[in-house]
Design a protein around this motif. Sequence first.
Motif, PDB file in Angstrom:
ATOM      1  N   GLY A 148       0.726  -1.377   0.000  1.00 31.72           N
ATOM      2  CA  GLY A 148      -0.009  -0.086   0.018  1.00 31.72           C
ATOM      3  C   GLY A 148       0.823   1.195   0.064  1.00 31.72           C
ATOM      4  N   ARG A 149       1.908   1.150   0.920  1.00 31.36           N
ATOM      5  CA  ARG A 149       2.634   2.481   0.841  1.00 31.36           C
ATOM      6  C   ARG A 149       3.743   2.556  -0.383  1.00 31.36           C
ATOM      7  N   MET A 150       3.883   1.331  -1.106  1.00 30.76           N
ATOM      8  CA  MET A 150       4.556   1.563  -2.305  1.00 30.76           C
ATOM      9  C   MET A 150       3.897   2.209  -3.460  1.00 30.76           C
ATOM     10  N   LEU A 151       2.460   2.117  -3.332  1.00 30.86           N
ATOM     11  CA  LEU A 151       1.485   2.748  -4.184  1.00 30.86           C
ATOM     12  C   LEU A 151       1.509   4.247  -3.789  1.00 30.86           C
ATOM     13  N   ARG A 152       1.458   4.681  -2.694  1.00 27.42           N
ATOM     14  CA  ARG A 152       1.262   5.875  -2.079  1.00 27.42           C
ATOM     15  C   ARG A 152       2.716   6.829  -2.599  1.00 27.42           C
ATOM     16  N   GLU A 153       3.912   6.124  -2.686  1.00 28.59           N
ATOM     17  CA  GLU A 153       5.096   6.532  -3.037  1.00 28.59           C
ATOM     18  C   GLU A 153       5.268   6.669  -4.551  1.00 28.59           C
ATOM     19  N   ALA A 154       4.500   5.722  -5.219  1.00 29.30           N
ATOM     20  CA  ALA A 154       4.579   5.639  -6.635  1.00 29.30           C
ATOM     21  C   ALA A 154       4.035   6.653  -7.249  1.00 29.30           C
ATOM     22  N   GLN A 155       2.917   7.350  -6.738  1.00 30.41           N
ATOM     23  CA  GLN A 155       1.791   8.209  -7.096  1.00 30.41           C
ATOM     24  C   GLN A 155       2.387   9.482  -7.703  1.00 30.41           C
ATOM     25  N   SER A 156       3.594   9.898  -7.160  1.00 26.51           N
ATOM     26  CA  SER A 156       4.081  11.211  -7.614  1.00 26.51           C
ATOM     27  C   SER A 156       5.031  10.852  -8.720  1.00 26.51           C
ATOM     28  N   THR A 157       5.396   9.861  -9.117  1.00 24.35           N
ATOM     29  CA  THR A 157       6.335   9.525 -10.244  1.00 24.35           C
ATOM     30  C   THR A 157       5.549   8.625 -11.103  1.00 24.35           C
ATOM     31  N   MET A 158       4.339   8.547 -11.192  1.00 25.93           N
ATOM     32  CA  MET A 158       4.054   7.451 -12.050  1.00 25.93           C
ATOM     33  C   MET A 158       3.797   7.945 -13.523  1.00 25.93           C
ATOM     34  N   VAL A 159       3.942   9.068 -13.656  1.00 26.18           N
ATOM     35  CA  VAL A 159       4.119   9.846 -15.284  1.00 26.18           C
ATOM     36  C   VAL A 159       5.243   8.891 -15.721  1.00 26.18           C
ATOM     37  N   VAL A 160       6.666   8.953 -15.017  1.00 25.27           N
ATOM     38  CA  VAL A 160       7.771   8.507 -15.647  1.00 25.27           C
ATOM     39  C   VAL A 160       7.980   7.027 -15.468  1.00 25.27           C
ATOM     40  N   ALA A 161       7.350   6.572 -14.328  1.00 23.35           N
ATOM     41  CA  ALA A 161       7.612   5.042 -13.997  1.00 23.35           C
ATOM     42  C   ALA A 161       6.064   4.542 -13.565  1.00 23.35           C
ATOM     43  N   PRO A 162       5.680   4.448 -14.613  1.00 21.45           N
ATOM     44  CA  PRO A 162       4.303   3.717 -14.575  1.00 21.45           C
ATOM     45  C   PRO A 162       4.286   2.345 -13.765  1.00 21.45           C
ATOM     46  N   TRP A 163       5.324   1.559 -13.935  1.00 20.07           N
ATOM     47  CA  TRP A 163       5.516   0.189 -13.404  1.00 20.07           C
ATOM     48  C   TRP A 163       5.412   0.498 -11.985  1.00 20.07           C
ATOM     49  N   SER A 164       6.035   1.325 -11.214  1.00 20.01           N
ATOM     50  CA  SER A 164       6.001   1.399  -9.692  1.00 20.01           C
ATOM     51  C   SER A 164       4.547   1.605  -9.339  1.00 20.01           C
ATOM     52  N   ALA A 165       3.605   2.087 -10.107  1.00 22.38           N
ATOM     53  CA  ALA A 165       2.205   2.151  -9.676  1.00 22.38           C
ATOM     54  C   ALA A 165       1.416   1.004  -9.938  1.00 22.38           C
ATOM     55  N   ILE A 166       1.850   0.107 -10.949  1.00 24.49           N
ATOM     56  CA  ILE A 166       1.284  -1.142 -11.248  1.00 24.49           C
ATOM     57  C   ILE A 166       1.672  -2.380 -10.564  1.00 24.49           C
ATOM     58  N   LEU A 167       2.685  -2.653 -10.287  1.00 27.86           N
ATOM     59  CA  LEU A 167       3.207  -4.008  -9.690  1.00 27.86           C
ATOM     60  C   LEU A 167       2.663  -4.147  -8.316  1.00 27.86           C
ATOM     61  N   PRO A 168       2.846  -3.316  -7.714  1.00 25.04           N
ATOM     62  CA  PRO A 168       2.355  -3.447  -6.294  1.00 25.04           C
ATOM     63  C   PRO A 168       0.691  -3.797  -6.076  1.00 25.04           C
ATOM     64  N   GLY A 169       0.191  -3.015  -6.845  1.00 26.73           N
ATOM     65  CA  GLY A 169      -1.311  -3.213  -7.044  1.00 26.73           C
ATOM     66  C   GLY A 169      -1.543  -4.777  -7.423  1.00 26.73           C
ATOM     67  N   LEU A 170      -0.710  -5.111  -8.351  1.00 25.98           N
ATOM     68  CA  LEU A 170      -0.974  -6.552  -8.850  1.00 25.98           C
ATOM     69  C   LEU A 170      -0.771  -7.403  -7.956  1.00 25.98           C
ATOM     70  N   ALA A 171       0.107  -7.111  -7.010  1.00 27.08           N
ATOM     71  CA  ALA A 171       0.657  -8.044  -6.058  1.00 27.08           C
ATOM     72  C   ALA A 171      -0.657  -8.380  -5.014  1.00 27.08           C
ATOM     73  N   ILE A 172      -1.115  -7.092  -4.605  1.00 23.48           N
ATOM     74  CA  ILE A 172      -2.199  -7.087  -3.723  1.00 23.48           C
ATOM     75  C   ILE A 172      -3.442  -7.872  -4.317  1.00 23.48           C
ATOM     76  N   VAL A 173      -3.945  -7.800  -5.699  1.00 21.05           N
ATOM     77  CA  VAL A 173      -4.826  -8.417  -6.250  1.00 21.05           C
ATOM     78  C   VAL A 173      -4.677  -9.917  -6.433  1.00 21.05           C
ATOM     79  N   VAL A 174      -3.540 -10.473  -6.747  1.00 18.48           N
ATOM     80  CA  VAL A 174      -3.064 -11.805  -6.708  1.00 18.48           C
ATOM     81  C   VAL A 174      -3.437 -12.493  -5.267  1.00 18.48           C
ATOM     82  N   LEU A 175      -2.954 -11.619  -4.206  1.00 19.64           N
ATOM     83  CA  LEU A 175      -3.134 -12.178  -2.756  1.00 19.64           C
ATOM     84  C   LEU A 175      -4.656 -12.224  -2.476  1.00 19.64           C
ATOM     85  N   VAL A 176      -5.264 -11.281  -2.560  1.00 18.35           N
ATOM     86  CA  VAL A 176      -6.701 -11.070  -2.179  1.00 18.35           C
ATOM     87  C   VAL A 176      -7.627 -11.944  -3.032  1.00 18.35           C
TER      88      VAL A 176
END
Lengths: 294, 265, 324
Positions: A244-272
């Motif tokens: 969750g915090r990775m996603l929070r930190e990724a939000q400010s940089t997601m224009v240049v680093a979209p993967w940082s906003a995608i991968l942690p979310g995918l991990a959450i989805v897989v586990l849930v």
Amino acid sequence: MTTGVEDLAVREPAVTGTPHARARRWPPSLVAGAVLVGLVAVVGLVALVWTPYPLDVTGSGPRLAPPGGDFPAGTDRLGRDLLTQLMAGAASALLVAAASVVVAGTLGLVLGVLAAATTRWADTVLVNTVDVLIAFPTLLLAMLLVTVRGASTATAIAAIGISGAAVIARVTRITVARVLREDYVTAATASGTGWWGTITRHVLPNVAPTLLVQLMLLAGGAVLAESALSYLGLGTPPPAASWGRMLREAQSTMVVAPWSAILPGLAIVVLVLGLNLLGDGIRERTDPNLRGDR
Amino acid sequence: MSLLEVDGLTVRTSDGRTLLDGVTWDVAAGARLGIIGESGSGKSMTALAVLGLLPAGMRATGHVRLDGTDLLALPPRRMDAVRGAQVAMVFQEPLTALDPLMTVGRQISGPVRLHQRLSRTAAREEAARLLRLVQIDDTERVLGSYPWQLSGGQRQRVSLAMALACRPRVLLADEPTTALDVTVQAEVLELLDDVVERTGLALVLVTHDLPVVARVAQDLVVMRDGAVVERTTVPRALAGDGAAYTRELVDAARAVTALPTPEAR
Amino acid sequence: MARHLLTRSLLTRVASLLVSLALAAVVVFVVLRLLPGDAAGASLGVGTTSDQLEGLRAELGTDQPVPVQLGQWVAGLVQGDLGTSFVSRQPVADLVAARLPVTLPLSLAAFVLAVLVSVPLGVAAAVWRRGPLGVVVSALSQLGVAVPVFWVGVLLVLVLALQLGWLPPGGFPRQGWGDPAAAVRALVLPVVTVAIAMSAVMVRYVRSATLDVLDQDYVRTARSLGYGRWAALRRHGLRNGAAPVVAILGIELATSLLGAVVIENVFALPGLGTLLLDSVEARDLPVVQALVLGLTAVVLVVNVGVDLAQRALDPRLRLTGGAR
């Protein structure tokens, strides 16, 4: 007696499509759920002993490196390896899920059994308390506790566990009360089985499947709740990893680093998803009334 | 001259099991046919297959001819028009067969309006007439009641009234008395008898209960394991003529109830 | 007789609502007073002199014993006074009033959108349960309930705002609803985000409620009387399916409000959610306790509404005074 012929009736297999015995023993959702959760569990266990880079060291690599090469999942704005954080995040997500389930399960089971099996007065008090607790959203309870205790993993677990305990207590109370009304329990009591014997020998085995399903769903909910809290900055604080915090930190940089906003979310989805499927699978396997196509 | 003809009716599940195998019988207008068999013998499924209401995943082949028209070959919309208006059905458990959230009046007048273009008030009058037909006297109270406010016998009368709402020519009754008390059973059977007498429809009575068949039907189809064991008549079956399995059923029933002896009929 | 029972059950329900509300108020208040140190100290932070602290305590009333503070708070609530922020020294009611024009439209629009999407989809998925539509809808909703709401928001921002540039990635016009077009554009993505998350849950319930109705004997009875598949569902499904669906709608109405709380932080919207989060971080107790109690009150009131709606829909509950 007019049902004379019925007595001779030979029971044929039920006509409305019985699922194959094999499919019932290993429902697809049970298998899929076990695989997904198992995957995350293995990654989390590995992270306890080994990660590609040290977790809280900044500048392991260049800033915001895209996935590939030395950094299979890329790096964040401080040059930290994202794979390392994802792996460590798996461990902390599982910790939160397991701890919340233990808190909710223990507390809920005890309260539920007490409500159903003891006095009418205890039952009334408990039912009303549980009703208020259930109406009290997990997120708000967490916010209250965070205001008092500050953001921490333990605070998140306490909030999620207490909220979950209310749900578990309600389910337990209903199931236990139903089991206690069954004829074979009455018979056991009549033949001298004590209160404790009745609970352990007859009630708990009958309540277990329902509870297991609820606890699995609760575990999924716990992972979601913790990630939301961490995303809001109210959950697991640094340096411990959290999806969750990775996603929070990724939000400010997601224009240049979209993967940082995608991968942690995918991990959450897989586990849930895995935990939810596991819950569904257990229900399909243990509930004789459930039909295959639900 | 038979009105409804079931010819080689076969039902299979999608995974290839055969549930009904070549079931054949027929019934004429004004006649009463009993279908008897143990639970799982396929008798109820035969009735559902005739109406084209098999559970999903089952397929019927063979022929079900009503006045020569093959119902199994009809497109779904035309079959909707046959149900209720030509062939209707009364189910075993009247409590679940009726909608708990709808008043009896609306439940009966619904199908009346569906098949005959009647105004709301005219349909309501028709519903009251139908209730009187099934010997319910306080029609106003019953029309305004919900099914769970009625007794078991009243509920089954209401079910029957619904089935008769569109003046069907064939009435399929699937264990119509099984869910009822013994005394109420007798009343409902008498009522069925009376309705056939008055309306001249063909009655197909599906039951596991030999005494019930013996009261109402003349012709008899004995079923076992999804197939017809024999087609006979009630007096012959009671006299012990015919298939060994039929004799078994009669003897078993006789062991627990007083069946009419052949001479008494 | 029936009317008498109805009135009595209504009164019982309202009475238990009041008890629950009072209980919730006490819990919220007491939990927040378990704070180590005291509220005034927490809000001033480190490096304050004891004189300043004493002054502030007297001003905020935190020098009083906890039961007295609780009494004052409740007395204020009853008169419509929600308290005063420790931080901004503004009345909490004013703060809330300033934020409602964002949160209320957001959660209501998301709720309406979710209902419009999930009810038809859930019914269709049940009717064609074995067909492609049924399978796809089931799979999507299974996936949807596993996705964190805020991540849906993040993804939508990433694609629709940052990559395609169709909509603003966040924020709210400074003039608020004074610039209606901009305000609506600012709310589109947040509304869609919350609605997606809610629809995933609601579709499952609508589908399962519809399946339950379709399995009922009375639907088969209707078919046996000549009603077509859809006609039978319409005749019996609306009422019979409505009770369970209303229950879930009630829960989801509350969820939409909480979803808004989280989502406002994704989109940097000046609503109740951001106010709550800021207040939690600043340990602004009067604001936190008022907001938490207010949101809980909404959930409790919606629950009562659901209960009454179910009574209205189901004559069995209505006429027998039904214990549930």
